[in-house]
Design an enzyme around this catalytic site. Structure first.
Site, mmCIF file in Angstrom:
data_model
loop_
_atom_site.group_PDB
_atom_site.id
_atom_site.type_symbol
_atom_site.label_atom_id
_atom_site.label_comp_id
_atom_site.label_asym_id
_atom_site.label_seq_id
_atom_site.Cartn_x
_atom_site.Cartn_y
_atom_site.Cartn_z
ATOM 1 C CG ASP A 612 -1.669 1.174 1.491
ATOM 2 O OD1 ASP A 612 -2.446 1.652 0.300
ATOM 3 O OD2 ASP A 612 -1.830 2.022 2.225
ATOM 4 C CG HIS A 615 3.489 6.618 -4.612
ATOM 5 N ND1 HIS A 615 2.268 5.554 -4.613
ATOM 6 C CD2 HIS A 615 2.850 7.516 -4.513
ATOM 7 C CE1 HIS A 615 1.430 6.222 -4.306
ATOM 8 N NE2 HIS A 615 1.566 7.627 -4.165
ATOM 9 C CG ASP A 734 -7.799 2.682 -5.028
ATOM 10 O OD1 ASP A 734 -7.971 2.334 -6.261
ATOM 11 O OD2 ASP A 734 -6.856 3.117 -4.610
#
Length: 1596
Positions: A612, A615, A734
């Site tokens: 999760d 980045h 999402d």
């Protein structure tokens, strides 16, 4: 038939036995001991496998070869390598070219546990690179388990004791995943089977490649308690999924978001009916996942959340150092103050008369105008600027107490205050700038400031005056600091306003409702977690996590220089505290321990991780955590979704973290064209008709990489470099629903296309069930409805079939695909390359809402293919209203409409039979059709047939026949075929360089390696069979070489089968397969007929050896026999392909040693020696042979090159001495009368080669004086009359031979002026009359050799008769040689120190450059200066007669040549400092510039290839005697091999597969040069052969 073939000698590979490890490796091992081998690790088991005996029927070993660049690093395109799962151990072979910089005492290092034991990222295993300069350098690494690994090569640098670390490369090995097998989904009649019989789980377990993953994302809190999960497992299994992705299952924080984890070691109590489990629920979760895996065939994937924790995690109060607070990150102090003020403002809006509910834009403006005042009242400027009053007092105190620190910078006296302020900003007088840690935290070092101001205002001495001056400077210093505050404040204000508008007013926003202290104006940036009301807010106020648009993922936005929290740039998650790891465990031990344990626990429970917020997770944290996870589960599958905005940055994360798949989303395609691009990039696999697997693999037997164990058969596959593997989602959990982004109907078409892709695929339950909108992970409380694959299950019935087919196609190797887009249609096909069976999906995408229009797509024609309908469907959405159910999540009301079968008609046109799929009239957006496809009359044996028998056919060919098969330039082919056949011309690409296989291989190498099926050659092959016909026709017409009939027949049989059975779209593949197999067999045939030097050599040696075949062929117009065509050596191609210009005496004998003798073609060398020897006349051999019919005698150096070659032949060929006794019929009578070749006086008498050698020496000793036969314009239209006069004499005082005049050019620098306009016609560019240095060296070499033979009684002569001092007498070879020896240095050397000039024969005024050897001794009157030109000819003399040179002088001259003359592909022909230097050769230039008109500068600057080889040989000799190589020869060898890097690259990549005749300045292409030249390749082979002979000593 090929002669002298070396059989059954495989190309050797190099492995390093464990027992023979280098000392450095041993020391490394001792400092980092190997992990215990009990219990066995996967690495131990891999080593055990390679050392075990062969088992019956053992499959060939897989070898993946990675070629490194010259510095030991991977090429940019190969910096990331993805390797397959180690179902059985295999080998990663790392190859590097011999002699490259990285091979200088090179050591390969990797943290893969090559010697066994557990993986440890910080422990590196070493393998020393072999030192052999002549053989391939290969390190075979045993690969046995999954993971992410780094490697590099460390080697000696150019400076003493310098070690260089090469660029890092990464290889990631896919994990081994296993699932229950499933039965076929389709019946024998190709119809979908029902649940009871289709895709039924089996007891067998199968290996699941990553492309076989079909992942379904589920939100666990919507699944109900664990007791209900079996229903969800059953549904997912029935829909064909192989893995479930669970959003985090841990205990959720107060927000109820799965990603806001309250306790990393407890599973959420709701899963257990609200009960707290003693072990946190771990055992029950593992039990239910086991049921999912074993009963339902479902692997498990969960999110691992490393970047944040829930804002109510109880451990935050105990360990506030785990977050970013003003206490540990002081720059957050001002951000916290602003955030606190915002919360306070939100708590008392009513008392301020402000709206607490935002209903209009005016409300927003009203609130923000009031908040602007709040911000202003905070006086945040005090965090930025210096307090002038405090500074004034401090500096005054320093000045009055005389504590000023002297200014040590540059003079600043007299500078303006603006200049002084600028200087201050760049030095350390002002402290605390940009730290934002406290009010007036920016301040000066008072003592340093006092010294500064005194140095600036030297005219002032009064402390008060200096203080006032300092204040004036500070006022200027503060200006940009105030501006910075104003800018930051404005940005913060604007961001608060924008967020307020979105959160409370925008239609698409969350509509957060009334503003209160607990629901402030905008989300709070800090969690206040103090255990007591009076807890220190600087310690217990922890920054919340979030994201920043377009931020640099490698920069932590919670750390300086980022001001994101102050500027309110973070889109914050108020329920998550950002974790502060620091740079390593030592910075935050508790947090590292806590999170590492969390990760390890998850790894022991789940089959995979989704990282999760990947980045934003610090890279070093991710690497460490995943390393720990893989210790628990070596086959952990890791995926992530990155938002870096850069493919390069994505790749960095993939490499470092070992991410197995990057999540890609189909709904990022904004129209059908862009969506098809995404499918092509991530979902096609390889294009249909790919060539790499079929054409680039090779087989060999290789030894065990451990040094122990048997030879094993192996299939070697070259590695290209990898793209990150895709996990292609139709929609992620999402993102907005299809209804929101396109149309609800599009779910069917997009879902089908994704599932049909050759990649890991993913979906969410809401997508399959047609949920109308994105569900709120935080606020949504309803539960999933389990609909299975029944009516009302959305697109699940279609997903069931396609998911099952997806798995079957991956396991069955349907790895090739094609995507076609037309309007809103996308057609996606999958093909199994070895059976050509496939499936085809037609999808009508639904990017627009509210239309049932069929749209348009052309009929889909499938050539030589049959297609059968499997199924089709569309979807009717009854209503777009949101389903009203307060307890259950439901999809839109709908009906899945199955299509009636579509009959696919067969057609036939002039091209071929075809199937034609026509879309039905009713095919609304969202509709799909699925077909099975297979080739008509598919020839299952074709792949094997087309490559069969190649070795037998090509292995029986001799080198001349192989010249026809492999090469032949246009001029050669037209000459041989009477103009009928030339090189092939491909539309859109142009003319091939060669008619033979090498011509085709140049474009095919690129096409095959990259599967570039859009290449013009592929398009041409799809259009017709003309190239196939050409290859056969030219060989079938080669009447002079009957052995080629069998080769032609071999091609015909294969091409006929291809024409009869292969559809046009596969024709490029099969053409490439035949051509590449033929090329490999022909190349192997060449190499096996070569010497051991070539046979065991590296690619560069073998590529150069191919040049010998390239240049030596049979053409009708050029022969070594005037009466019949015989093979001859071309000087270069394409300009010297045929006719009188093909075969040159000088070129032949410069080339013969390298191209013929080093490669072992002694017969070819002998034929050329005998042919030219037969033409001896005037003591010379011809420069232009012209088939021995009209030879021309104008070359002073050619006879000496021939004698040098005879010497080399005698020394190198078996029984070479016998050559001296060979009888040679003489072309001309003894009186040297010119006669035609068929005149009875021709060939009337014979001489032995020994007699011919003697005649050459004798004629020179007596002096040679003649005028060329047929002198005048018919012989040479450019030459002036005087130039036809040939004069050569010996100076018996020095022994030197001089010759030529100002109007001829008798050495290799033979350019004759041609320009009337420039006045240079008949004027040579480089006459070199006198005694050229290389001729002197060649003569000395001949004399020394003959003296040795004569002394031993092996040569029938002792010397020559000559007139010396007026007396005729015998001058022995030794006497003559001694004369040259005694005079050489004196005549040719130009000393470095002009004080020594008196010791040498030179004119000091003409010595432009010193420390050199003259190019000529005794140039003609008026051209004395040309003696002193620095040219690349002296290394030739050094090579053949090194004893002539003082070793120190010689090495200095070579070092100067290396610096001044050496060029990328050869040697400059003239010193750039010379006034005549003009490095650009253009023969068409007809200007008035005499220096370059008509190319007169041919040898006055352009860079020629062939002198490079002699330079390298000379340098090697002299440097190992008196230079750096005397101590360590490897230093010299590595230095010289640097000079070969560019030639090596050129040879491998140029379409002519050779080294050019010359280049212009700095290696630039010269259009007038031959693209490949015999002597350019030859002299490099000479050097490499010398090195080969030294290798035994080098290895020691």
């Amino acid at each position: 038939m090929g002669k002298g073939r070396k059989v059954n000698k495989a190309k050797p590979s190099v492995s390093i036995p464990l027992s023979a490890r280098s000392k450095s490796s041993a020391s490394s091992a001792s400092s980092s001991p190997i992990s215990p081998v009990t219990p066995k690790t996967p690495a131990d088991e891999g080593i055990e496998f390679f050392q075990s005996p062969l088992t019956p029927g053992e499959a060939p070993l897989r070898v993946y070869e990675l070629r490194l660049d010259i510095d030991g690093g991977p090429h940019k395109d190969r910096s990331y390598i993805r390797l397959p799962p180690a179902y059985a151990p295999y080998i990663l072979r790392v190859s590097i070219d011999a002699g490259t910089p990285a091979s200088m005492n090179g050591v390969f290092k990797t943290n893969f546990p090559l010697d066994g034991g557990k993986f440890d990222r910080a422990r590196f295993t070493e393998r020393k690179l072999p030192s052999d300069f002549s053989k391939p350098i290969q390190i075979d690494l045993p690969i046995s388990h999954a993971g992410a690994f780094v490697f590099w090569v460390e080697y000696d640098g150019e400076q003493p004791n310098q070690r260089v670390k090469g660029r890092e490369g990464y290889f990631n090995i896919d994990p081994v995943l296993r699932i229950k097998a499933r039965s076929p989904i389709l019946s024998p009649e190709i119809t979908p089977l029902p649940l009871a019989s289709g895709a039924v789980l089996q007891e067998d377990v199968v290996n699941l490649p990553l492309d076989g993953l079909s992942i379904l994302t589920v939100v666990s809190k919507w699944m109900g308690p664990l007791s209900e999960w079996n229903n969800h497992f059953s549904e997912a299994k029935d829909r064909g999924y192989t893995m479930l992705h669970y959003t985090p299952l841990q205990e959720r924080g107060e927000s109820d978001s799965p990603y806001s984890i309250r306790d990393q070691f407890k599973y959420d109590p709701s899963m257990f009916g609200g009960k707290q489990e003693a072990d946190g629920g771990k055992a029950k979760v593992e039990a239910v996942l086991k049921i999912a895996r074993e009963k339902y065939g479902l692997l498990s994937l969960t999110d691992v959340v490393l970047n944040h924790t829930a804002n109510d995690s109880p451990w935050l109060a105990d360990h506030p150092e785990s977050g970013f607070s003003p206490a540990n990150s002081p720059h957050l102090t001002s951000a916290l103050e602003l955030d606190t003020a915002m919360i306070e403002f939100s708590s008392n809006l009513a008392s301020r008369g402000l709206p607490s509910i935002v209903r209009t834009q005016q409300d927003v403006d009203t609130l923000m105008n009031a908040f602007r005042t709040v911000i202003k009242d905070l006086n945040l400027w005090q965090y930025y600027v210096l307090d002038v009053a405090r500074e004034k007092a401090a500096i005054n105190a320093a000045l009055t107490s005389d504590k000023a620190s002297p200014w040590t910078g540059p003079s600043i006296a007299g500078k303006s205050v603006i200049e002084l302020a600028g200087i201050l900003r760049g030095c350390n007088v002002i402290l605390g700038r940009g730290e934002l840690s406290s009010r007036f935290g920016v301040h000066s070092d008072a003592n340093a400031a006092a010294g500064f101001i005194k140095a600036a205002f030297v005219e002032l001495s009064d402390p008060a005056a200096l203080t006032d001056a300092w204040v004036r400077v500070l006022d200027v210093v503060n200006v940009p600091l105030y501006e910075e505050w104003e800018e930051d404040t404005k940005i913060a204000f604007d961001n608060v306003k924008n967020r307020l508008t979105y959160a409370r007013l925008d239609e698409n926003g969350p509509k957060l409702g009334e503003i209160t202290k607990t629901n402030p104006l905008v989300e709070s940036y800090f969690t206040r977690c103090g255990p007591k009301p009076d807890s220190d807010p600087l310690v217990y106020s922890l920054a919340n996590n979030g994201w920043i648009c377009a931020a640099d993922p490698l920069q932590n936005f919670a750390l300086l220089p980022s001001k994101a929290y102050l500027r309110r740039e973070v889109i914050v998650w108020g329920d998550c505290v950002k974790l502060r790891y620091g740079s390593g465990p030592e910075d935050n031990p508790w947090l590292w321990s806590h999170m590492t344990s969390y990760v390890k626990s998850l790894a022991s429970t789940f089959d995979g991780f989704r990282i999760d917020n990947c980045h934003s997770t610090p890279l070093h944290v991710g690497v460490s955590m995943l390393d720990a996870a893989r210790v628990e589960n070596p086959d952990l599958y890791v995926c992530a979704e990155l938002f870096t905005g850069s493919e390069e940055m994505d790749l960095l994360f993939v490499k470092r973290l070992g991410i197995n798949s990057l999540i890609r989303e189909s709904y990022n395609g904004w129209d059908a064209k862009e969506y098809s691009r995404l499918l092509y990039r991530h979902g096609v696999g390889k294009p249909v008709g790919s060539m790499d697997a079929a054409c680039l693999t090779s087989t060999e037997e290789i030894p065990s990489p451990t040094g122990k164990g048997p030879l094993r058969k192996a299939i070697v596959t070259p590695l290209n470099g990898s793209m990150p593997h895709a996990l292609l989602y139709d929609l992620t959990h999402d993102n907005e629903s299809p209804l929101h982004k396109r149309s609800a109907e599009d779910a069917l078409s997009t879902g089908a296309l994704v599932t049909f892709s050759y990649s890991a695929t993913g979906s969410v339950k809401g997508f399959d069930d047609l949920y109308p909108k994105l569900l709120n992970l935080v606020g949504e409380k309803r539960k999933y409805e389990v609909t299975g694959v029944n009516e009302g299950s959305g697109i699940a019935r279609i997903k069931r079939v396609l998911n099952a087919l997806h798995l079957e196609m991956v396991l069955g190797g349907y790895e090739e695909g094609h995507v076609h887009q037309e309007n809103d249609y996308i057609v996606l096909s999958r093909v199994q390359p070895s059976t050509q069976k496939g499936y085809l999906l037609v999808a009508h995408t639904g990017f627009a809402k509210g239309t049932k229009d069929r749209g348009y797509i052309s009929p889909i024609k499938l050539r030589r293919t049959r297609a059968k309908f499997i199924m089709g469907a569309s979807i009717d959405i009854h209503s777009h209203d949101l389903p009203a159910d307060v307890n259950t999540l439901k999809g839109l009301p709908h009906k899945l409409v199955e299509m009636s079968p579509v009959v696919v008609p067969q057609g036939l046109d002039a091209e071929s039979p075809y199937a034609e799929i026509i879309v039905p009239e009713y095919f609304p957006p969202g509709s799909i059709m699925l077909f099975e496809t297979h080739l008509q009359e598919y020839d299952a044996s074709l792949d094997q047939f087309v490559i069969s028998g190649a070795q037998n056919v090509f292995g029986n060919l001799g080198l001349v026949e192989l010249n026809v098969v492999l090469h032949r330039a246009d001029g050669e082919e037209r000459d041989a075929t009477n103009g009928e056949i030339g090189v092939y011309d491909v539309p859109g690409l142009g003319r091939m360089t060669y008619c033979g296989l090498e011509g085709w291989m140049h474009p095919l190498r690129h096409i095959m390696r990259h599967n570039d099926l859009g290449h013009p050659l592929c398009e041409h092959l799809r259009q017709g069979t003309w190239p196939l016909d050409y290859v056969y026709d030219r060989l079938s017409k080669a009447e002079d070489l009957p052995n080629l009939k069998a080769v032609a027949q071999w091609f015909k049989e294969r091409f006929d089968r291809i024409k009869a059975t292969v559809p046009p779209f596969l024709r490029p593949k099969y053409f490439a397969l035949v051509i590449s197999e033929a090329y490999k067999a022909a190349r192997r045939s060449v190499v096996e007929q070569c010497s051991e030097f070539v046979l065991t050599g590296h690619d560069f040696t073998q590529d150069l050896a191919l040049c010998a075949v390239q240049m030596h062929g049979l053409v009708k117009s050029a022969s070594l026999d005037p009466g019949k065509p015989t093979p001859s050596l071309a000087a270069g191609l394409p300009h010297f392909a045929a006719g009188w210009a093909r075969c040159w005496g000088r070129d032949v004998f410069i080339s013969l040693r390298g191209l013929f003798l080093t490669t072992g073609n002694f017969e070819g060398a002998k034929r050329h020696i005998l042919a030219f020897a037969s033409t001896l006349k005037h003591g010379l051999i011809p420069n232009l042979l012209d088939s021995v019919r009209k030879p021309r005698y104008n070359s002073r150096d050619s006879p000496w090159w021939m004698i040098q070659n005879i010497q080399d032949y005698v020394n190198m060929a078996p029984d070479g001495l016998a050559l001296l006794s060979e009888n040679v019929p003489r072309r001309f009578p003894k009186d040297e009368t010119w006669v035609e070749w068929d005149d009875k006086r021709a060939y009337a008498y014979s001489s032995t080669i020994a007699e011919i050698i003697q005649e050459i020496l004798q004629r020179h000793a007596q002096g040679i004086h003649f005028r060329e036969y047929n002198a005048g314009p018919n012989l040479d239209m450019q030459m002036r009359d005087e130039g036809f006069n040939i004069d050569i004499d010996v100076d018996w005082k020095t022994g030197l031979i001089s010759g030529g005049n100002a109007f001829n050019c008798g050495t290799w620098m033979d350019k004759m002026g041609e320009s009337q306009k420039a006045g240079t016609k008949g004027q040579p560019g480089t006459p070199r009359d006198g005694a050229p240095v290389e001729i002197t060296g060649l003569i000395k070499s001949a004399l020394t050799w003959l003296d040795g033979l004569s002394t031993k009684g092996k040569f029938p002569f002792k010397g020559v008769q000559a007139s010396v001092d007026g007396k005729e007498r015998l001058v022995t070879y030794k006497e003559w040689a001694d004369l040259i020896q005694a005079s050489f240095e004196k005549c040719y050397y130009v000393p470095l120190d002009d004080a020594e000039d008196s010791k040498y024969n030179l004119d000091s005024k003409l010595a432009n450059r010193r420390g050199i050897y003259k190019d000529v001794y005794g140039s003609g009157a008026g051209r004395e200066w040309s003696d002193y030109q620095f040219r690349p000819n002296f290394p030739i003399a050094m090579t053949v007669a090194p004893e002539l040179f003082d070793p120190e002088h010689g090495l200095q001259a070579l070092q100067l040549a290396d610096k001044v003359l050496r060029s990328p592909l050869g040697m400059k022909t003239l010193d750039p400092s010379d006034m005549q230097y003009r490095p650009i050769y253009d023969n068409s230039n007809d200007s008035t510039d005499a220096a370059i008109a008509k190319g007169l500068n041919y040898h006055n600057g352009p860079e020629w290839g062939w002198p490079l080889g002699f330079f390298l040989r000379a340098y090697l000799d002299f440097d190992t005697r008196v230079g750096a190589g005397k101590k360590d020869i490897k230093i010299t060898l590595h230095q010289l091999h640097q000079a070969l890097l560019i030639p090596r690259h050129h040879l491998q990549n140029d379409p002519w597969a050779g080294i050019p005749e010359l280049t212009n300045a700095n290696g630039e292409y010269c259009s007038d040069s031959c693209n490949t030249q015999a002597w350019s390749a030859s002299t490099l082979l000479d050097f490499l052969e010398i090195v080969h002979g030294m290798n035994a000593n080098v290895a020691k």
